[in-house]
Design an enzyme around this catalytic site. Sequence first.
Site, PDB file in Angstrom:
ATOM      1  N   HIS A 469      -8.185   4.192   5.108  1.00 55.67           N
ATOM      2  CA  HIS A 469      -7.984   5.408   4.319  1.00 55.67           C
ATOM      3  C   HIS A 469      -6.517   5.858   4.400  1.00 55.67           C
ATOM      4  CE1 HIS A 469      -9.315   9.413   2.709  1.00 55.67           C
ATOM      5  NE2 HIS A 469      -8.200   9.785   3.325  1.00 55.67           N
ATOM      6  N   GLU A 470      -6.023   6.022   5.622  1.00 53.72           N
ATOM      7  CA  GLU A 470      -4.642   6.497   5.785  1.00 53.72           C
ATOM      8  C   GLU A 470      -3.642   5.474   5.256  1.00 53.72           C
ATOM      9  OE1 GLU A 470      -4.326   9.494   6.255  1.00 53.72           O
ATOM     10  OE2 GLU A 470      -6.325   9.893   7.035  1.00 53.72           O
ATOM     11  N   HIS A 473      -3.099   5.939   1.588  1.00 52.73           N
ATOM     12  CA  HIS A 473      -2.073   6.959   1.347  1.00 52.73           C
ATOM     13  C   HIS A 473      -0.675   6.367   1.562  1.00 52.73           C
ATOM     14  CE1 HIS A 473      -4.558  10.468   0.748  1.00 52.73           C
ATOM     15  NE2 HIS A 473      -5.086  10.445   1.954  1.00 52.73           N
ATOM     16  N   HIS A 476       0.588   4.400  -1.260  1.00 55.59           N
ATOM     17  CA  HIS A 476       1.026   5.284  -2.340  1.00 55.59           C
ATOM     18  C   HIS A 476       2.484   5.699  -2.110  1.00 55.59           C
ATOM     19  CE1 HIS A 476      -0.647   8.675  -5.181  1.00 55.59           C
ATOM     20  NE2 HIS A 476       0.158   7.839  -5.792  1.00 55.59           N
TER      21      HIS A 476
END
Length: 676
Positions: A469-470, A473, A476
């Site tokens: 999940h992290e 990010h 991105h």
Amino acid sequence: MNILTEKFNTPYHSAPFNHIKNEDFLPAFKELIQQSEEEINTIVNNPEAPNFENVIEALAYSGEQLDLVSNIFFNLNSAETNDELQQIAQEVSPILTEYSSKISQNEALFNKIKKVYDEKGQYHLNEEQEMLLNETYKGFVRSGALLNEEDKEKLKKISMDLSIKSLQFGQNVLASTNAYFKHITDKEQLAGIPEAIIEQYAEEAKERDLEGWVVTLQYPSYIPVMTYAENRELRKELALANGKKSFDGGEFDNQNLIKELLNLKQQKAELLGYKDYADFVLEERMAKSPVKVFDFLNELLTKAKPYADKEIQELKSLAKADGIEEMQSYDHTFYAEKLRKQKFDLNDEELKPYFPLNQVQDAVFGLSGKLFGLTFEERNDIPKYHEDVKVYEVRETSAQGDHYKALLYVDYFPRKGKRAGAWMTSYKNQYQKNGENSRPHISIVCNFSKPTKDAPSLLTFQEVTTLFHEFGHALHGMMANTQYSTLSGTSVKWDFVELPSQFLENFCYEPEFLKTFAKHYKTGEVLPDEKIEKIEQSKNFMEGYQTLRQLGFGLLDMSYHTKVEELKNESIKDFEDKYTKATTLYPVNSETAMSPSFSHIFQGGYSSGYYSYKWAEVLDADAFQYFKENGIFNPEIAAKYKVLLSSGGTKDPMELYKTFRGSEPKVESLLKRAFG
């Protein structure tokens, strides 16, 4: 000379952590604010007619060093804080807020911005430039540029109060978390808890010069008790302590602070011409209005509630067999784990040896290589703020050759000065200037179990998905390729920001990919097919319960920011109970409340935005469905997704999504994934 005010003489101008002293921060902030104000004055006093370059672009590139130092300071205050840093934060926050208000309420500057905005048709701007112009103008209007002088002063004071009080909220939660520990001298009390975890409790006790074992409210310590402890009284005590964080009437209580924060937000919204704070926030989100958010959350609630009720009934049957007539919330995780073991023959401790942290990290690095051509090489010559931190140089191989892409800092283990949870952040955003593409410095911070003398850090499967999940990010941020830093990386609409993170989690459940890295840390044995199959089958285990839990947070957040008047005559506890009632599945405990430690909305940026987790789930389910239909490593679709990641906030997020997917996201994709 203050090291923070000079260009950093380090590889890739990375933060010189090894030379920064706490006492450097306050003078650096004061000097850099002065420098930035001089840059603003240069824009304002420019005798040439205002145009896009000498106003909008000049403003976008101003304050670069101040941004760097702010990122360094506030990231340290989250990941490696101490009393001195927290004190500096209390001094610095109002100074920065005042500086920000000074710019946003600079009438001469706004007049120039407005002139460029009103005449934008003559500038032949590209899409990104037009977005920057629109966002700049809107940002000033939403910061009070159209207010009279008296109201500007009021707004400035409100903003300063908000920054100080939200900082205090977070400090109280951290202090309240650290203040509690459970000292155990009888090992029998820990029955059911895996030996590896008990060993960690013993090490915690040793660090405190105590005999026996110590359990804290840090998640790697707290969650195993709730999951495995057969001692119901121990589970109850820990759950009560966790639920009383900043809600015990003591020194670190946040109840009054919540009311103060919400009143200030309401005042701010009304001053700017909005009905309430949610109305103000959502104008700048994909969802657009509180009504649409409430409708979205309630639609999901209607569809998920029957599944949640059915799941809880299953757990209650298990608990009843153990003589528990009325199951409580502190029983949930324990019986959910029992049921998961029954249904899928899976438990976290059994899976953990297959997920040593280094292998999971290698897997996510490898996936990034496969999809986007990235490679990661550890650098030992780049300064770091703690010995646990590792730094990687990220490079990209493409048709244009091999080139430097980003720096990635990873910080995985809990410590006293680090707040709980997991997050991605940025020390430096990407931007382009004078023909140079200045690349980003990105960080992932987690709280995984530390290695012991006998074993490396072993992750639960949930922690595996947390890391992915992290890292979503982080991608991105690392893939960013825009002109301006304010539109770069994760600088997108808030309800779009969770798409890349939640999207990447999907890969953890794909057998084809899992087999490449789920290997026993001692024997190298690949996780057996039947276990992989069960992980896949268990993906939606307790999905109804988890959905209701998230919806409860979202509904509570929206209620806080649309019903402030009601709260004036109610306690935080009564308000919370009332607006989470529809999603509550266990008896309510009068001694606990989650709002006083709800840092996402009272310290972080999720005010009126917590719904975005579920909103983004619709996006990520729909996006991954596209990959599934065409192959999870499909290079053409990966290339299209790469464009979405690299575009940051340069385009409307729905348009960006439709360009990638060919259509708008469908809520059915989420419902199909969650409930079949």
